[in-house]
Design an enzyme around this catalytic site. Structure first.
Site, PDB file in Angstrom:
ATOM      1  N   TYR A  44      92.530 115.785  90.246  1.00 20.30           N
ATOM      2  CA  TYR A  44      92.292 116.007  91.676  1.00 20.30           C
ATOM      3  C   TYR A  44      92.157 117.499  92.013  1.00 20.30           C
ATOM      4  O   TYR A  44      91.703 117.841  93.104  1.00 20.30           O
ATOM      5  CB  TYR A  44      93.413 115.405  92.531  1.00 20.30           C
ATOM      6  CG  TYR A  44      93.635 113.912  92.373  1.00 20.30           C
ATOM      7  CD1 TYR A  44      92.706 113.107  91.715  1.00 20.30           C
ATOM      8  CD2 TYR A  44      94.778 113.305  92.870  1.00 20.30           C
ATOM      9  CE1 TYR A  44      92.917 111.743  91.553  1.00 20.30           C
ATOM     10  CE2 TYR A  44      95.003 111.940  92.725  1.00 20.30           C
ATOM     11  CZ  TYR A  44      94.066 111.166  92.047  1.00 20.30           C
ATOM     12  OH  TYR A  44      94.304 109.820  91.896  1.00 20.30           O
ATOM     13  N   HIS A 102      95.787 109.038  83.108  1.00 15.86           N
ATOM     14  CA  HIS A 102      94.944 108.689  84.264  1.00 15.86           C
ATOM     15  C   HIS A 102      93.949 107.573  83.959  1.00 15.86           C
ATOM     16  O   HIS A 102      93.714 106.685  84.772  1.00 15.86           O
ATOM     17  CB  HIS A 102      94.201 109.938  84.737  1.00 15.86           C
ATOM     18  CG  HIS A 102      93.746 109.878  86.146  1.00 15.86           C
ATOM     19  ND1 HIS A 102      93.589 110.981  86.931  1.00 15.86           N
ATOM     20  CD2 HIS A 102      93.405 108.825  86.946  1.00 15.86           C
ATOM     21  CE1 HIS A 102      93.174 110.626  88.133  1.00 15.86           C
ATOM     22  NE2 HIS A 102      93.057 109.326  88.165  1.00 15.86           N
TER      23      HIS A 102
HETATM   24  N1  LIG Z   1      94.571 106.119  89.311  1.00 20.21           N
HETATM   25  C1  LIG Z   1      93.339 106.252  89.753  1.00 20.21           C
HETATM   26  O1  LIG Z   1      92.368 106.224  88.975  1.00 20.21           O
HETATM   27  C2  LIG Z   1      93.091 106.406  91.231  1.00 20.21           C
HETATM   28  C3  LIG Z   1      91.795 106.219  91.745  1.00 20.21           C
HETATM   29  C4  LIG Z   1      91.610 106.372  93.122  1.00 20.21           C
HETATM   30  C5  LIG Z   1      92.677 106.700  93.945  1.00 20.21           C
HETATM   31  N2  LIG Z   1      93.938 106.878  93.422  1.00 20.21           N
HETATM   32  C6  LIG Z   1      95.091 107.237  94.294  1.00 20.21           C
HETATM   33  O2  LIG Z   1      95.263 106.268  95.319  1.00 20.21           O
HETATM   34  C7  LIG Z   1      95.205 106.900  96.608  1.00 20.21           C
HETATM   35  C8  LIG Z   1      94.588 105.980  97.639  1.00 20.21           C
HETATM   36  O3  LIG Z   1      93.358 105.447  97.203  1.00 20.21           O
HETATM   37  P1  LIG Z   1      91.956 105.744  97.865  1.00 20.21           P
HETATM   38  O4  LIG Z   1      92.081 106.919  98.753  1.00 20.21           O
HETATM   39  O5  LIG Z   1      90.966 105.775  96.789  1.00 20.21           O
HETATM   40  O6  LIG Z   1      91.614 104.445  98.708  1.00 20.21           O
HETATM   41  P2  LIG Z   1      92.103 103.752 100.064  1.00 20.21           P
HETATM   42  O7  LIG Z   1      93.531 104.064 100.353  1.00 20.21           O
HETATM   43  O8  LIG Z   1      91.672 102.332  99.973  1.00 20.21           O
HETATM   44  O9  LIG Z   1      91.138 104.407 101.131  1.00 20.21           O
HETATM   45  C9  LIG Z   1      91.380 105.573 101.822  1.00 20.21           C
HETATM   46  C10 LIG Z   1      90.476 105.545 103.035  1.00 20.21           C
HETATM   47  O10 LIG Z   1      90.892 104.482 103.906  1.00 20.21           O
HETATM   48  C11 LIG Z   1      91.087 104.949 105.212  1.00 20.21           C
HETATM   49  N3  LIG Z   1      92.343 104.409 105.729  1.00 20.21           N
HETATM   50  C12 LIG Z   1      93.565 104.513 105.161  1.00 20.21           C
HETATM   51  N4  LIG Z   1      94.499 103.897 105.919  1.00 20.21           N
HETATM   52  C13 LIG Z   1      93.847 103.377 106.986  1.00 20.21           C
HETATM   53  C14 LIG Z   1      94.260 102.652 108.135  1.00 20.21           C
HETATM   54  N5  LIG Z   1      95.548 102.331 108.328  1.00 20.21           N
HETATM   55  N6  LIG Z   1      93.314 102.294 109.045  1.00 20.21           N
HETATM   56  C15 LIG Z   1      92.028 102.621 108.861  1.00 20.21           C
HETATM   57  N7  LIG Z   1      91.562 103.326 107.801  1.00 20.21           N
HETATM   58  C16 LIG Z   1      92.467 103.710 106.866  1.00 20.21           C
HETATM   59  C17 LIG Z   1      91.170 106.447 105.135  1.00 20.21           C
HETATM   60  O11 LIG Z   1      90.467 107.003 106.216  1.00 20.21           O
HETATM   61  P3  LIG Z   1      91.202 107.933 107.335  1.00 20.21           P
HETATM   62  O12 LIG Z   1      91.529 109.215 106.643  1.00 20.21           O
HETATM   63  O13 LIG Z   1      90.145 108.048 108.364  1.00 20.21           O
HETATM   64  O14 LIG Z   1      92.425 107.190 107.795  1.00 20.21           O
HETATM   65  C18 LIG Z   1      90.513 106.810 103.807  1.00 20.21           C
HETATM   66  O15 LIG Z   1      89.177 107.208 104.029  1.00 20.21           O
HETATM   67  C19 LIG Z   1      94.437 108.204  96.356  1.00 20.21           C
HETATM   68  O16 LIG Z   1      94.710 109.151  97.330  1.00 20.21           O
HETATM   69  C20 LIG Z   1      94.925 108.580  94.974  1.00 20.21           C
HETATM   70  O17 LIG Z   1      96.173 109.255  95.052  1.00 20.21           O
HETATM   71  C21 LIG Z   1      94.134 106.714  92.079  1.00 20.21           C
END
Ligand SMILES: NC(=O)c1ccc[n+]([C@@H]2O[C@H](COP(=O)([O-])OP(=O)(O)OC[C@H]3O[C@@H](n4cnc5c(N)ncnc54)[C@H](OP(=O)(O)O)[C@@H]3O)[C@@H](O)[C@H]2O)c1
Length: 270
Positions: A44, A102
């Site tokens: 990241y 990862h």
């Molecule tokens: N291990 C891996 O390979 C891997 C891969 C991807 C991610 N991750 C980790 O998992 C975390 C979360 O995953 P992600 O960010 O990919 O996906 P996610 O949580 O499904 O999506 C985040 C998006 O959803 C929106 N959101 C979140 N809560 C919301 C709510 N209550 N209402 C409306 N919209 C909402 C956010 O927009 P707003 O900002 O507008 O609220 C943001 O754009 C990452 O930050 C990372 O730390 C790990």
């Protein structure tokens, strides 16, 4: 019991793709809302900023659960431990709470990187270790390679993807899953079921999706830039979805949506 099931650590705050002011503000808001588990990764490019933002919260180190993930480019024996030591310096800690691999290594030979991960644990660089984006077959193999318990397999997990096979393997080998892309990066909002069920409980669509994940026995990582969403994603402990509601959401897993589908490290999912 996996560290992710202790107290509030079941509801982690993810930091990808946040940087700079947005990252600082989000971590400060999340900490004030009650989050104590924070998820970052070498990939990241924000470990130093995450370390700075966490220090700024004033929360004592022992209150936090800090997870980072080693980049597959660092799986070589000549660089793995040095890369983890750099992560610790960036995060301003003596050890992370959880160190994950990862992605599986390109080529699929998981043994060498798992042995290096265990060496990091032995040296005290991490209190717990785990993996991320492992298939069911890899998970079964991993527990035969590593002596220490694996705290998690962090994977894409949300109501629009059927992960029942992976969940069965996880239960079989005793490695709990944790979620990412928990609201499928917004794709859940295209399905009216979440808002409809939410209306019955006075909850939002996102809260229903996250509650479904928790009731599956999977710990959460969520990420938002918006204070209201950050708070709402944490505020999901005082309502319960019924069996009927769970089953209604289960049917949506047939959608088969993978939001993380391409990229150099993505394995053949089984
Ligand atoms: N291990 C891996 O390979 C891997 C891969 C991807 C991610 N991750 C980790 O998992 C975390 C979360 O995953 P992600 O960010 O990919 O996906 P996610 O949580 O499904 O999506 C985040 C998006 O959803 C929106 N959101 C979140 N809560 C919301 C709510 N209550 N209402 C409306 N919209 C909402 C956010 O927009 P707003 O900002 O507008 O609220 C943001 O754009 C990452 O930050 C990372 O730390 C790990």
């Amino acid at each position: 019991m996996s560290i992710y099931f202790r107290g509030t650590f079941q509801r982690g705050f993810g930091t990808w793709p946040l940087r700079g002011e947005a990252l600082h503000t989000a971590i400060a808001t999340a900490a004030a809302a009650g989050y104590r588990a924070f998820d970052t990764a070498q990939m990241y490019g924000n470990e130093a900023e995450t370390g700075e933002a966490l220090a700024t919260t004033g929360l004592p180190r022992e209150a936090l659960c800090i997870t980072t993930k080693a980049h597959p480019d660092n799986y070589g024996a000549d660089r793995f431990l040095a890369s983890v030591e750099q992560s610790l310096r960036d995060l301003r800690v003596d050890a992370v709470d959880v160190l994950l691999l990862h992605w599986p290594p390109v080529g699929g030979n998981i043994a060498p990187s798992l042995r290096l991960l265990e060496e990091a644990l032995r040296r005290g660089l991490a209190r717990h270790i785990g993996v991320s984006n492992y298939t069911a077959a890899m998970l079964r193999q991993a527990v035969r390679i590593v002596d220490a318990p694996l705290a998690t397999n962090q994977v894409e997990f949300h109501p629009l993807l059927d992960q029942s096979r992976l969940m069965a393997a996880a239960e079989e080998v005793g490695v709990p899953l944790s979620s990412y892309a928990s609201v499928a990066r917004g794709a859940i909002f295209r399905h009216p079921e979440f808002a409809e069920i939410g209306a019955e409980h006075g909850r939002t669509a996102a809260q229903v999706a996250l509650r479904w994940i928790l009731q599956k026995g999977v710990s959460l990582n969520t990420m938002s830039t918006k204070p209201d969403n950050i708070r709402a994603n944490f505020d999901i402990m005082d309502f319960t979805l019924s069996h009927v509601e769970m089953a209604r959401i289960d049917r949506l897993t047939r959608t088969g949506l993978r939001v993380v589908a391409g990229g150099a490290f993505v394995p053949d999912w089984d």
